[in-house]
Design a protein around this motif. Structure first.
Motif, PDB file in Angstrom:
ATOM      1  N   ILE A  31       1.001  -1.174   0.103  1.00 32.89           N
ATOM      2  CA  ILE A  31      -0.236  -0.091   0.000  1.00 32.89           C
ATOM      3  C   ILE A  31       0.929   1.220   0.207  1.00 32.89           C
ATOM      4  N   ASP A  32       1.864   1.190  -0.137  1.00 31.09           N
ATOM      5  CA  ASP A  32       3.211   2.295  -0.004  1.00 31.09           C
ATOM      6  C   ASP A  32       2.641   2.952  -1.441  1.00 31.09           C
ATOM      7  N   PRO A  33       2.508   4.374  -1.244  1.00 27.83           N
ATOM      8  CA  PRO A  33       2.261   5.036  -2.666  1.00 27.83           C
ATOM      9  C   PRO A  33       3.217   4.940  -3.785  1.00 27.83           C
ATOM     10  N   ASP A  34       4.508   4.878  -3.286  1.00 31.98           N
ATOM     11  CA  ASP A  34       5.743   4.807  -4.223  1.00 31.98           C
ATOM     12  C   ASP A  34       5.426   3.262  -5.058  1.00 31.98           C
ATOM     13  N   VAL A  35       5.385   2.311  -4.175  1.00 30.45           N
ATOM     14  CA  VAL A  35       5.109   0.937  -4.712  1.00 30.45           C
ATOM     15  C   VAL A  35       3.810   0.798  -5.835  1.00 30.45           C
ATOM     16  N   VAL A  36       2.650   1.536  -5.200  1.00 31.04           N
ATOM     17  CA  VAL A  36       1.644   1.615  -6.120  1.00 31.04           C
ATOM     18  C   VAL A  36       1.709   2.252  -7.371  1.00 31.04           C
ATOM     19  N   ALA A  37       2.679   3.438  -7.318  1.00 29.42           N
ATOM     20  CA  ALA A  37       3.030   4.044  -8.442  1.00 29.42           C
ATOM     21  C   ALA A  37       3.624   3.353  -9.403  1.00 29.42           C
ATOM     22  N   ILE A  38       4.743   2.661  -8.790  1.00 31.21           N
ATOM     23  CA  ILE A  38       5.839   1.941  -9.706  1.00 31.21           C
ATOM     24  C   ILE A  38       4.879   0.560 -10.449  1.00 31.21           C
ATOM     25  N   THR A  39       4.049  -0.156  -9.648  1.00 33.75           N
ATOM     26  CA  THR A  39       3.699  -1.190 -10.322  1.00 33.75           C
ATOM     27  C   THR A  39       2.474  -1.014 -11.103  1.00 33.75           C
ATOM     28  N   THR A  40       1.835   0.167 -10.936  1.00 38.01           N
ATOM     29  CA  THR A  40       0.575   0.587 -11.761  1.00 38.01           C
ATOM     30  C   THR A  40       1.006   1.361 -12.876  1.00 38.01           C
ATOM     31  N   ARG A  41       2.026   2.421 -12.714  1.00 36.95           N
ATOM     32  CA  ARG A  41       2.290   3.495 -13.890  1.00 36.95           C
ATOM     33  C   ARG A  41       3.564   2.986 -14.844  1.00 36.95           C
ATOM     34  N   CYS A  42       4.514   2.719 -14.062  1.00 42.94           N
ATOM     35  CA  CYS A  42       5.940   2.475 -14.581  1.00 42.94           C
ATOM     36  C   CYS A  42       6.481   1.302 -14.171  1.00 42.94           C
ATOM     37  N   SER A  43       5.854   0.096 -14.515  1.00 42.25           N
ATOM     38  CA  SER A  43       6.408  -0.949 -13.859  1.00 42.25           C
ATOM     39  C   SER A  43       7.652  -1.551 -14.795  1.00 42.25           C
ATOM     40  N   LYS A  44       7.621  -1.166 -16.018  1.00 44.18           N
ATOM     41  CA  LYS A  44       8.678  -1.711 -16.804  1.00 44.18           C
ATOM     42  C   LYS A  44       9.906  -0.714 -16.861  1.00 44.18           C
ATOM     43  N   TRP A  45      11.255  -1.304 -16.262  1.00 46.66           N
ATOM     44  CA  TRP A  45      12.454  -0.476 -16.362  1.00 46.66           C
ATOM     45  C   TRP A  45      13.418  -1.401 -17.144  1.00 46.66           C
ATOM     46  N   SER A  46      14.258  -0.723 -17.589  1.00 51.62           N
ATOM     47  CA  SER A  46      15.582  -1.119 -18.123  1.00 51.62           C
ATOM     48  C   SER A  46      16.806  -0.649 -17.379  1.00 51.62           C
ATOM     49  N   ILE A  47      17.713  -1.545 -17.309  1.00 51.56           N
ATOM     50  CA  ILE A  47      19.101  -1.235 -16.446  1.00 51.56           C
ATOM     51  C   ILE A  47      20.200  -1.324 -17.388  1.00 51.56           C
ATOM     52  N   ASP A  48      21.111  -0.205 -17.919  1.00 47.21           N
ATOM     53  CA  ASP A  48      22.250  -0.424 -18.579  1.00 47.21           C
ATOM     54  C   ASP A  48      23.212  -1.279 -18.005  1.00 47.21           C
ATOM     55  N   PRO A  49      24.089  -1.543 -18.882  1.00 52.15           N
ATOM     56  CA  PRO A  49      25.373  -2.368 -18.468  1.00 52.15           C
ATOM     57  C   PRO A  49      26.077  -1.448 -17.408  1.00 52.15           C
ATOM     58  N   ILE A  50      27.011  -2.224 -16.478  1.00 57.74           N
ATOM     59  CA  ILE A  50      27.709  -1.551 -15.312  1.00 57.74           C
ATOM     60  C   ILE A  50      28.679  -0.724 -15.729  1.00 57.74           C
ATOM     61  N   ILE A  51      28.592   0.584 -15.137  1.00 58.34           N
ATOM     62  CA  ILE A  51      29.896   1.291 -15.386  1.00 58.34           C
ATOM     63  C   ILE A  51      30.888   1.291 -14.479  1.00 58.34           C
ATOM     64  N   GLU A  52      31.955   0.242 -14.458  1.00 57.44           N
ATOM     65  CA  GLU A  52      32.653  -0.128 -13.602  1.00 57.44           C
ATOM     66  C   GLU A  52      33.512   0.791 -12.960  1.00 57.44           C
ATOM     67  N   CYS A  53      33.718   0.562 -11.708  1.00 61.28           N
ATOM     68  CA  CYS A  53      34.784   1.519 -11.003  1.00 61.28           C
ATOM     69  C   CYS A  53      36.062   1.439 -11.393  1.00 61.28           C
ATOM     70  N   ASP A  54      37.100   2.296 -11.130  1.00 60.34           N
ATOM     71  CA  ASP A  54      38.394   2.355 -11.425  1.00 60.34           C
ATOM     72  C   ASP A  54      39.033   1.165 -10.768  1.00 60.34           C
ATOM     73  N   ALA A  55      39.841   0.607 -11.731  1.00 62.13           N
ATOM     74  CA  ALA A  55      40.649  -0.790 -11.394  1.00 62.13           C
ATOM     75  C   ALA A  55      41.414  -0.598 -10.140  1.00 62.13           C
ATOM     76  N   SER A  56      42.026   0.810  -9.989  1.00 68.01           N
ATOM     77  CA  SER A  56      43.006   0.869  -9.039  1.00 68.01           C
ATOM     78  C   SER A  56      42.164   0.969  -7.578  1.00 68.01           C
ATOM     79  N   GLU A  57      40.997   0.986  -7.475  1.00 67.63           N
ATOM     80  CA  GLU A  57      40.285   1.114  -6.179  1.00 67.63           C
ATOM     81  C   GLU A  57      39.668  -0.626  -5.993  1.00 67.63           C
ATOM     82  N   THR A  58      39.825  -1.585  -6.883  1.00 68.29           N
ATOM     83  CA  THR A  58      39.433  -2.786  -6.590  1.00 68.29           C
ATOM     84  C   THR A  58      40.813  -3.717  -6.327  1.00 68.29           C
ATOM     85  N   SER A  59      40.725  -4.357  -5.047  1.00 67.25           N
ATOM     86  CA  SER A  59      42.044  -5.208  -4.823  1.00 67.25           C
ATOM     87  C   SER A  59      42.064  -6.430  -5.942  1.00 67.25           C
ATOM     88  N   GLU A  60      43.104  -7.105  -6.036  1.00 63.18           N
ATOM     89  CA  GLU A  60      43.379  -8.193  -6.558  1.00 63.18           C
ATOM     90  C   GLU A  60      42.198  -9.438  -6.310  1.00 63.18           C
TER      91      GLU A  60
END
Length: 314
Positions: free
Chosen positions: A62-91
């Motif tokens: 019954i949350d108003p945002d959940v109702v808005a998402i599921t009734t008015r804009c239920s279909k989303w698309s998520i683009d491929p991941i823009i990965e972090c800088d490799a220097s910030e990730t350990s081996e």
């Protein structure tokens, strides 16, 4: 003597009559003030419960945002991941990511259809089902791969990755850590989650691969979690918009039920052990535009909407 008695009696009688007439109005005013305070307190409490059922432990559907998402804009698309800088990730983290996450999950968009049906079994409170595909299932001759995914509307206080307790290595004291509260040191996306107070949390469950299958045992599968703050539209209040890019986090050993079920109980996950989380980067979230502001059938044939028209007054 008679004049003196009358002159003293008349003001007293007038005052008595005035106070007698004023008494009902005073009682009515006090009752109205008390009732007004009760109505305002009850109204604010009801509004808070309606706006954010998570804070009251109620039904999230019954949350108003959940109702808005599921009734008015239920279909989303998520683009491929823009990965972090490799220097910030350990081996070690890079090796885990390459083992758990396939190349398709990094390069192919994910198409989501949100639903308001709660998960059965009660293991994950306030989590709902969603239909997810790796690739566009509506395209001709689509090779979209179905995925297992769940979602919820979370808030920073109920998310154990946003609010938790940590021990200071120097003093030994336990302090409450709130990610996104320091705008000078933390990321823009985390600060927006704290500012807006509510965000969509989408968890894509991944298949176990190689050593991860042996290490995972009977525990939860590895998962990829997208978090993106949401808000009602400014021009169109009936619409929903994302306020920033989604942060993407990989949980190679899965998420514990204590953390996943923290939604709905303020700070319930704060004292739970934190899962191994590897931040991967950011991703753009695309919402359907919906119908335009101008009726296409009315526009057809009108000169003011012709292409190539020079600028100027209509």
């Amino acid at each position: 003597i008679k004049y003196n008695i009358i002159s003293k009696t008349i003001p007293t009688m007038m005052m008595h009559r005035f106070l007698t007439n004023l008494l009902p109005f005073a009682i009515l005013l006090a009752t109205c003030s008390a009732r007004r305070g009760a109505i305002m307190r009850d109204g604010m409490s009801s509004k808070n419960s309606y706006d954010n059922p998570l804070s009251q432990g109620g039904d999230i559907t019954i949350d108003p945002d959940v109702v808005a998402i599921t009734t008015r804009c239920s279909k989303w698309s998520i683009d491929p991941i823009i990965e972090c800088d490799a220097s910030e990730t350990s081996e070690d983290d890079a090796a885990i990511v390459s083992e758990v996450l396939s190349d398709e999950m990094r390069k192919v968009p994910i198409h989501i259809t949100f639903r308001s049906k709660l998960l059965s079994g009660g293991k994950r409170s306030n989590w709902m089902r969603t239909t997810a595909h790796l690739g566009d299932p509506s395209a001709k001759k689509s090779a979209a791969v179905p995925l297992r995914a769940v979602w919820t509307c979370s808030n920073p206080d109920s998310d154990a990755d946003m609010t938790y307790e940590e021990t200071n290595s120097h003093t030994g004291r336990v302090a409450r850590r709130e990610v996104g509260s320091n705008v000078l040191e933390e990321s823009y996306e985390d600060c927006l989650k704290r500012v807006y107070g509510k965000y969509v949390e989408l968890e894509v469950l991944l298949p176990r691969k190689g050593n991860a299958m042996m290490a995972g045992g009977g525990g939860p599968p590895p998962s990829l979690v997208y978090r993106v703050p949401i808000r009602s539209g400014s021009v169109n209040p009936a619409g929903m918009v994302t306020k920033s890019r989604a942060t993407v986090t990989l949980y190679p050993h899965g998420r514990t039920l204590a953390v996943a079920g923290a939604g709905g109980r303020k700070g319930a996950g704060a004292s739970a052990p934190r899962d191994v989380a590897i931040p991967l980067g950011l991703s753009n979230v695309n919402l359907p535009r919906g119908p335009g502001l101008v009726d296409p059938s009315w526009v057809k044939g009108r000169k003011m909407f012709w292409k190539g028209r020079s600028l100027g007054l209509v």
